[in-house]
Design an enzyme around this catalytic site. Structure first.
Site, PDB file in Angstrom:
ATOM      1  N   GLU A  63      -1.481   3.004   3.150  1.00  0.00           N
ATOM      2  CA  GLU A  63      -1.812   2.074   2.324  1.00  0.00           C
ATOM      3  C   GLU A  63      -0.759   1.014   1.716  1.00  0.00           C
ATOM      4  OE1 GLU A  63      -4.779   1.366   0.869  1.00  0.00           O
ATOM      5  OE2 GLU A  63      -3.821  -0.138  -0.129  1.00  0.00           O
ATOM      6  N   THR A  98      -8.785  -2.297   3.041  1.00  0.00           N
ATOM      7  CA  THR A  98      -8.660  -1.200   3.718  1.00  0.00           C
ATOM      8  C   THR A  98      -9.852  -1.214   4.710  1.00  0.00           C
ATOM      9  OG1 THR A  98      -7.667  -0.226   1.988  1.00  0.00           O
ATOM     10  CG2 THR A  98      -8.334   1.268   3.596  1.00  0.00           C
ATOM     11  N   HIS A 116      -0.773   1.959  -3.870  1.00  0.00           N
ATOM     12  CA  HIS A 116      -1.599   0.751  -3.815  1.00  0.00           C
ATOM     13  C   HIS A 116      -1.344   0.025  -5.429  1.00  0.00           C
ATOM     14  CE1 HIS A 116      -5.306  -1.351  -4.712  1.00  0.00           C
ATOM     15  NE2 HIS A 116      -5.891  -0.816  -3.511  1.00  0.00           N
ATOM     16  N   ASP A 152      -1.896  -0.405   6.377  1.00  0.00           N
ATOM     17  CA  ASP A 152      -3.691  -1.041   6.530  1.00  0.00           C
ATOM     18  C   ASP A 152      -3.463  -2.631   6.268  1.00  0.00           C
ATOM     19  OD1 ASP A 152      -3.191  -0.912   3.555  1.00  0.00           O
ATOM     20  OD2 ASP A 152      -5.091  -0.031   3.442  1.00  0.00           O
ATOM     21  N   HIS A 153      -2.722  -3.317   5.365  1.00  0.00           N
ATOM     22  CA  HIS A 153      -2.563  -4.444   4.894  1.00  0.00           C
ATOM     23  C   HIS A 153      -1.278  -4.761   4.080  1.00  0.00           C
ATOM     24  CE1 HIS A 153      -4.064  -3.355   1.190  1.00  0.00           C
ATOM     25  NE2 HIS A 153      -5.106  -2.803   1.795  1.00  0.00           N
TER      26      HIS A 153
HETATM   27  C1  GP9 Z   1      -9.614   2.871  -2.231  1.00  0.00           C
HETATM   28  C2  GP9 Z   1      -8.681   2.437  -1.042  1.00  0.00           C
HETATM   29  C3  GP9 Z   1      -7.733   1.185  -1.471  1.00  0.00           C
HETATM   30  O1  GP9 Z   1     -10.427   3.709  -1.747  1.00  0.00           O
HETATM   31  O2  GP9 Z   1      -9.119   2.302   0.236  1.00  0.00           O
HETATM   32  O3  GP9 Z   1      -8.567   0.172  -1.233  1.00  0.00           O
HETATM   33  P1  GP9 Z   1      -7.949  -1.502  -1.022  1.00  0.00           P
HETATM   34  O4  GP9 Z   1      -7.939  -1.932  -2.189  1.00  0.00           O
HETATM   35  O5  GP9 Z   1      -6.718  -1.294  -0.688  1.00  0.00           O
HETATM   36  O6  GP9 Z   1      -8.969  -1.932  -0.196  1.00  0.00           O
HETATM   37 MN    MN Z   2      -5.734  -0.770   1.219  1.00  0.00          MN
END
Ligand code: GP9
Ligand code: MN
Length: 616
Positions: A254, A296, A412, A471-472
């Site tokens: 994440e 994500t 996150h 992921d980003h």
């Molecule tokens: C939530 C997680 C985070 O289930 O995948 O989401 P994001 O805000 O990074 O898209």
């Molecule tokens: Mn994410």
């Protein structure tokens, strides 16, 4: 005398309209220049910003009298408040995402909870300036109880004039950017050219209109993307099939950006485990985040399908009923793979439960499959360490070979972590978000380390390949100055691009490590895995390239139409040399811009038209 009176009244009436228009115009221009930081590169840019809100504001304000005999002061006031509200919502959204709200993103708020608790953090005391005139407008209009009638001919003239004024900036915008509408995913360009209000109208019509596509789509529509993707030049490497029949474990890290790898905070490594892992793995250090508003879910979408995410909203939320030629399907078909996803959040977040069915997953382990307590969770849900611990007990019992994706959560925004879980102290930049970020990344690193230990203890490790990727971005533009501070880097377009990189680590037990500096993006992960598994991938409708032999000079395309190549990159519609970070002539970037337009357009057509259902 009577007609003179009449004229005076009309003039008076238009005063109210003019004052409200002036106030709204001023605010819009302010928000565009100060809030959105729209770059004023030329006289045309400035001219556009000044004139583009006028037409749409006039049309909107006109609703205070279109359906009545005279101007309705209350209606006028409500329109004023409503438009101010839109401007403010745009501003808050922009502050966090450096992007503009789209209609689909509003619909997906029910899946993702919007920007939720962080909204407060995005407000500034200066914002009050946007609202002081609301009090004035209320007081001013309250004293205008008696309004004169506005005859229909004046209404017609008003509307005609508004429409003319509305068209003008669009025409100028088209002169400036001839592909304005083909590149409507470049929201910066759109908003600069046509203003925020026209943009919202365009975006809403566009979002609703594309739903018609699947009805009219037929097999012929598949030939263009099919020809394009099957003729992709792909060189084989000697790693083809090296991991044939192995389990595939993808770990989505994440918000993990590449800059954390090998960086130190006050002498302590932020990612000690990953730093040692990259030495025994194929570590791609030039991979760019290609996600858009689906965050994500966009990265998941690219990895499973090799298609670009949408410009507005998430495919997971907007097109979960489409047919997909996804990784679970290909691997099931070609290697009898079982497929599963592990993620500690609610199953419906990002519409995952529905989308995973469409993607052909056999099993989705979500929040309800985990023991989640107040103590073992934070922020969005279960912390990474207990999450991995509990996932192992499921993983070891899966039928093999399996294709699994494990999605972490603790790192996150806004990067919260109890002190007992902090393995390193927060950083000391002047941006708190960045200071906390290093502690949550460090925690994630610890969780992954333990996960590897469990894989080994449970005999899964040897028969698997493990792919870890960020992921980003985690630190949005708003907080980026903290990262520049942390890394002692200057804020420049070249360095901003650097921060767009996410790590990609491919660990094949028994293989020697290598750092590979081929450029690529998340869309390239799928063909790279297929290559290692010995599965020919270029017949599948996908846009990625095998990173072990990625064709030179193919751009890594971002969802806003910008890109990076070995030599150049396009940022805010300016072409730069990648080597020295200096601006270079626009022609250098044009051929790649064309490829970007083409690929994004085809990928969108596939999704909007649900074209994969038409392929045998
Ligand atoms: C939530 C997680 C985070 O289930 O995948 O989401 P994001 O805000 O990074 O898209
Ligand atoms: Mn994410």
């Amino acid at each position: 005398m009577g007609s003179m009176d009449n004229y005076m009244h009309k003039l008076k009436n238009s005063n109210e309209i003019a004052i409200i228009l002036l106030l709204l115009w001023l605010k819009t221009v302010m928000v565009m220049v100060v809030g959105f930081n729209i770059p004023l590169h030329s006289f045309l840019d400035a001219l556009l910003i000044f004139i583009n809100p006028i037409g749409s504001l006039m049309i909107a304000i006109g609703f205070s009298f279109y359906f009545a005999k005279s101007i309705k002061p209350l209606k006028l006031f409500l329109i004023f408040v409503f438009l101010t509200g839109i401007l403010y919502a745009d501003l808050l959204y922009y502050r966090f995402y450096s992007d503009y709200v789209t209609l689909p993103i509003l619909f997906q708020f029910k899946n993702v909870g919007g920007i939720g608790p962080s909204t407060f953090e995005l407000m500034s005391p200066w914002d009050i300036l946007l609202f002081v005139d609301v009090i004035f407008a209320g007081w001013y209009l309250k004293n205008k109880r008696r309004m004169m009638s506005i005859p229909s001919d004046i209404k017609v003239k008003y509307i005609t004039m508004s429409l003319l004024i509305l068209t003008l900036p669009i025409l100028i915008g088209l002169i400036k950017a001839p592909y304005l509408f083909q590149e409507s995913y470049d929201r910066e360009q759109m908003v600069t050219a046509i203003g925020p209000f026209n943009y919202h109208v365009y975006d809403s019509v566009y979002a609703l209109a594309v739903h018609v596509d699947p009805i009219v789509a037929s097999k012929v529509d598949t030939s263009t993307p099919l020809n394009y993707t099957t003729s992709k030049k792909e060189d084989h490497s000697d790693l083809f099939g090296i991991a044939e029949g192995k389990n595939v474990i993808l770990v989505s890290m994440e918000s993990t950006q590449n800059f954390v790898i090998n960086s130190k905070i006050a002498g302590s490594e932020v990612t000690p485990f990953l730093n040692s892992l990259v030495k025994d793995s194929y570590y791609f250090n030039q991979i760019y985040d290609q996600t858009a508003q689906g965050k994500t879910s966009d990265s998941e979408f690219m990895i499973d399908n090799g298609l670009y995410p949408l410009s507005g909203g998430s495919v997971f939320v907007r097109y979960p009923d489409n047919e997909f030629l996804s990784m679970p399907r290909i691997l099931q078909d070609k290697g009898g793979y079982y497929s599963a996803v592990f993620h500690g959040n609610d199953a419906s977040f990002w519409n995952r439960d529905k989308m995973y069915d469409s993607l052909g997953y056999d099993r989705f382990y979500s929040k309800k499959d985990y023991e989640v307590t107040d103590h073992n969770s934070i922020n969005y849900g279960i912390k990474d360490i207990p999450f991995f611990e509990q996932s192992i007990s499921y993983l070891k019992n899966l039928p093999q070979p399996f294709y699994t994706r494990i999605i972490t959560l603790t790192n996150h925004f806004p990067f919260l972590l109890e002190e007992e879980d902090q393995y390193i102290p927060p950083a000391t930049t002047n941006v708190d978000v960045v200071n906390r970020y290093v502690t949550t990344v460090r925690y994630e690193d610890e969780a992954i380390k333990r996960f590897f230990e469990r894989l080994k203890e449970n005999g899964i490790y040897e028969d698997s390949i493990i792919i870890l990727y960020g992921d980003h971005y985690g630190i949005s533009k708003k907080y980026e100055s903290g990262v520049f501070d942390l890394l002692d880097m200057e804020d420049s377009p070249k360095n901003e691009l650097k921060l767009q990189k996410v790590p990609l680590i491919i660990h094949i037990p028994g293989m020697k490590g290598k750092t590979i500096n081929t450029i690529g993006g998340e869309i390239d992960i799928r063909p790279t895995i297929l290559h290692l598994l010995g599965i020919e991938s270029n017949e599948n409708l996908s846009f990625g390239h095998n990173l072990f032999a990625r064709v030179e000079n193919h751009p890594v395309i971002f969802r806003d139409g910008e890109f990076v190549t070995e030599k150049y990159f396009l940022k805010d519609n300016i072409c730069y040399s990648r080597k020295n970070g200096k601006q270079t002539s626009a022609e250098k970037c044009e051929p790649y811009q064309k490829i970007a337009r083409k690929e994004l357009g085809m990928s969108d057509d596939i999704i909007f038209g649900d074209l994969l259902r038409l392929i045998e």
